[in-house]
Scaffold this motif. Structure first.
Motif, short mmCIF file in Angstrom:
data_model
loop_
_atom_site.label_atom_id
_atom_site.label_comp_id
_atom_site.label_asym_id
_atom_site.label_seq_id
_atom_site.Cartn_x
_atom_site.Cartn_y
_atom_site.Cartn_z
N UNK A 162 3.42 6.67 -8.94
CA UNK A 162 2.69 7.23 -7.03
C UNK A 162 3.21 6.71 -5.32
N UNK A 163 4.03 7.78 -5.05
CA UNK A 163 5.14 6.08 -3.67
C UNK A 163 5.28 7.91 -3.17
N UNK A 164 5.40 6.77 -1.92
CA UNK A 164 5.55 7.67 -0.48
C UNK A 164 4.46 7.80 0.28
N UNK A 216 -5.50 12.00 -14.37
CA UNK A 216 -5.98 10.48 -14.35
C UNK A 216 -5.64 9.44 -12.20
N UNK A 217 -4.38 9.96 -12.48
CA UNK A 217 -3.69 9.41 -11.41
C UNK A 217 -4.42 10.05 -9.51
N UNK A 250 0.82 -1.00 -0.11
CA UNK A 250 -0.07 0.19 -0.16
C UNK A 250 1.06 0.95 0.33
N UNK A 251 2.38 0.99 -0.39
CA UNK A 251 2.72 2.15 -0.30
C UNK A 251 3.38 2.55 -1.81
N UNK A 252 2.67 1.84 -2.57
CA UNK A 252 3.01 2.40 -4.27
C UNK A 252 2.21 1.95 -5.15
N UNK A 253 1.83 3.21 -6.44
CA UNK A 253 1.31 2.69 -7.01
C UNK A 253 1.89 2.92 -8.71
N UNK A 286 4.13 11.83 -6.93
CA UNK A 286 4.19 11.50 -8.17
C UNK A 286 4.81 11.82 -8.46
N UNK A 287 5.82 10.93 -9.68
CA UNK A 287 6.90 11.04 -10.49
C UNK A 287 6.20 10.58 -12.13
#
Length: 205
Positions: free
Chosen positions: A83-85, A116-117, A64-67, A96-97
Motif C-alpha cells: 500500500x503506497x502513496x 484484507x489490505x 505513514x506513507x506506505x504499508x 495498492x500494488x
C-alpha cells in the motif's frame, strides 16, 4: 500489523526475508519481468539492493506513507503487496500494488490479500479511497480487481515506467461507501453465492 484469512497472511516485510525474496524473484523473473516497475535512464536512478529497498519501505512506513507487506500462504512466502502513496488531508487515499509467485497464481491468494489490505485501509488506517493501476495486457491482475468489484475510473496513457517503457494503465478504485460491510466479507458472500448456484445447477441436471 499482521492480517490473516483462510491461510493467507499479510505481514510487514523485513530484512530477514532477503534470501527467500531473492529466490522467489529469480525463479519468477520471466513471469514478473513484463510487469516490473523500472526507472527511465533520464532519472539517473540506480538499481537498489534488497536491504536498501526494505530500508526505504520501512522509512516510508514509519512516516505513514506506505504499508509494505509480504504475502504468505500457510506460512510460505508467495508474494508481496504494498500500500503506497498514502495521502491524508482531504484525499485519504492510497494505491495498492502486488505480485505473486507463478506457482501460486490463479488460486485466489492475491484476491484475498487485496481484500484484507483494503479492509485494513478503510478500517484502522482510516482511508476513504483505494486505487489500483493495471496495464491493459495484465489479464491475471485484471481478474483480481474484477472479482473484488473495483470500478474502472479511467485510462492513464504512459502512466508508469514498466519493463523499460512508459506504459498505459487502467485505473480502478473503491471507496468506503462501496463496501459498507467490508471487502473480504463481500468476497466471501460472492463465493458462497457462486457455490450455491453451482450446487443448484447440479441438482437440476
Amino acid at each position: 500489523m499482521v492480517l490473516d484469512s483462510a491461510g493467507v497472511r499479510l505481514r510487514p516485510i523485513t530484512q530477514a526475508d532477503r534470501h527467500t525474496w531473492r529466490r522467489v524473484r529469480q525463479a519468477n523473473a520471466g513471469w514478473l519481468g513484463p510487469w516490473d516497475a523500472t526507472a527511465p535512464a533520464s532519472s539517473g536512478a540506480q538499481p537498489r539492493s534488497f536491504a536498501a529497498m526494505v530500508r526505504a519501505m520501512r522509512r516510508e512506513a514509519r512516516a505513514g506513507r506506505q504499508l509494505p507487506f509480504v504475502i504468505e500462504l500457510d506460512g510460505r512466502f508467495v508474494g508481496q503487496l504494498t500500500v503506497s502513496n498514502v495521502l491524508r488531508g482531504s484525499a485519504q487515499f492510497a494505491s495498492v500494488g502486488y505480485w505473486v509467485d507463478e506457482a501460486y497464481a490463479g488460486r485466489g491468494i492475491v484476491t484475498r490479500a487485496v481484500a484484507m489490505a483494503v479492509d485494513h485501509c478503510f478500517g484502522p488506517v482510516g482511508l476513504h479511497r483505494v486505487e489500483v493501476a493495471i496495464r491493459p495486457e495484465n489479464h491475471a491482475s485484471l481478474r483480481v480487481v474484477e472479482k473484488l468489484g473495483f470500478a474502472q475510473v479511467g485510462l492513464a496513457p504512459r502512466y508508469l515506467h514498466i519493463d523499460g517503457e512508459w506504459r498505459d494503465h487502467r485505473l480502478f478504485a473503491l471507496t468506503q461507501e462501496d463496501v459498507p460491510g467490508g471487502l473480504l466479507a463481500q468476497l466471501e458472500q460472492r463465493r458462497a453465492e457462486g457455490a450455491g448456484d453451482r450446487s443448484s445447477q447440479q441438482s437440476q441436471e
